[in-house]
Scaffold this motif. Sequence first.
Motif, PDB file in Angstrom:
ATOM      1  N   VAL A 246       0.841  -1.192   0.000  1.00 41.95           N
ATOM      2  CA  VAL A 246       0.000   0.000   0.000  1.00 41.95           C
ATOM      3  C   VAL A 246       0.873   1.238   0.000  1.00 41.95           C
ATOM      4  O   VAL A 246       2.033   1.202   0.435  1.00 41.95           O
ATOM      5  CB  VAL A 246      -0.932   0.039   1.240  1.00 41.95           C
ATOM      6  N   ASP A 247       0.295   2.311  -0.483  1.00 50.95           N
ATOM      7  CA  ASP A 247       0.936   3.617  -0.431  1.00 50.95           C
ATOM      8  C   ASP A 247       0.465   4.284   0.855  1.00 50.95           C
ATOM      9  O   ASP A 247      -0.717   4.615   0.991  1.00 50.95           O
ATOM     10  CB  ASP A 247       0.540   4.436  -1.658  1.00 50.95           C
ATOM     11  N   ILE A 248       1.372   4.438   1.831  1.00 47.88           N
ATOM     12  CA  ILE A 248       1.014   5.071   3.097  1.00 47.88           C
ATOM     13  C   ILE A 248       1.120   6.575   2.947  1.00 47.88           C
ATOM     14  O   ILE A 248       2.151   7.109   2.517  1.00 47.88           O
ATOM     15  CB  ILE A 248       1.928   4.570   4.234  1.00 47.88           C
ATOM     16  N   VAL A 249       0.035   7.251   3.286  1.00 47.72           N
ATOM     17  CA  VAL A 249      -0.044   8.703   3.157  1.00 47.72           C
ATOM     18  C   VAL A 249      -0.203   9.306   4.542  1.00 47.72           C
ATOM     19  O   VAL A 249      -1.150   8.979   5.267  1.00 47.72           O
ATOM     20  CB  VAL A 249      -1.230   9.116   2.263  1.00 47.72           C
ATOM     21  N   HIS A 250       0.725  10.164   4.930  1.00 49.94           N
ATOM     22  CA  HIS A 250       0.635  10.819   6.234  1.00 49.94           C
ATOM     23  C   HIS A 250      -0.262  12.056   6.134  1.00 49.94           C
ATOM     24  O   HIS A 250      -0.158  12.822   5.174  1.00 49.94           O
ATOM     25  CB  HIS A 250       2.012  11.243   6.727  1.00 49.94           C
ATOM     26  N   ALA A 251      -1.116  12.216   7.127  1.00 49.25           N
ATOM     27  CA  ALA A 251      -1.999  13.388   7.171  1.00 49.25           C
ATOM     28  C   ALA A 251      -1.934  14.005   8.560  1.00 49.25           C
ATOM     29  O   ALA A 251      -2.202  13.326   9.559  1.00 49.25           O
ATOM     30  CB  ALA A 251      -3.425  12.993   6.824  1.00 49.25           C
TER      31      ALA A 251
END
Length: 329
Positions: A246-251
Amino acid sequence: MDSALVIGGTRFIGRHLVEELLAHEYDVTIFNRGNHENPFADDDRVDHVEGDRTNESALEAAAMTVDPDAVFDCVAYQPRDVRAATTIFADCDAYVYISSGAAYGREDIPKREDETPLEPCTADQATDDSQETYGNRKAEGDRAVFAAAEEGVNAMAVRPPIVYGPHDYTERLDFWIDRVNEYDRVIVPGDGTNVWHRVYVEDVASALRIVAERGESGEAYNVGDRRIVTLEEMVELIADALETSVDIVHAGPRELEAADLSLDDYVLYRDYPHVLSTAKLAALGWESTPLEEAMERSVADHLESDRDGSEHGPDRDAEERVLGILDTL
């Protein structure tokens, strides 16, 4: 010890505890109200006594019927429950109370059994049943265990943090497994490095048995994964167990706020690290399951269930708005 009474025993920790005890040749009886399906109903190795553990007369009747060597208290949520049980089972070889890492009242890193102070508990908190007073009530239950030990009862406590694994009806880990299983991009709140100690449920079960057999009266024992991972690393473990990526996206707070979300909307996010020392339990010979193996079993159980953990995090539509905002930055 040859016989055990498990107060609870059919849902999550108690269910795994029964299996652990059976694997070590205990004669097992479960005591509960019978409100949930009994996975051991067709197992002639497990007896069932029906009753409400908050009813002292029912608990006394169970004690006389079963006369167990060891008692494991999985569903004591108010201090009076512990005080009653330690009195009724005072002559047993061991009484083990499931407390919680939430019982600690100071943010030490790590939290140690004999050093970190416990939460206080007022009279009103002791009889409450809300999540806000959970740690206070568990701490007071610990103090009831210590008081019973001073009176000669072989009573001990085990303190787990967040528990995960097969048959977890809380669905906290299921939220993250579902996200990884369903989407190519997964939002991880903050920078992904936050730490909330977790523990695999089978390791809690083995800890309870080992403490009953080898623990010292009046002592509390932390139990937790021996290798601690961040929230981002946990997501990566899930992906590995699913044999995907998966592409982990930090928010961060600003990006989440644009979709009326916050960091705390995500289950298993904790701003300040929560870490328990498990050295005291390990000294008794306890070992934890390798994280990869624990996650593989947890993921397999999730895939066989209908759990999605959706109540523990934002709707995907809200997350898509956050992803859209991040894509423009």
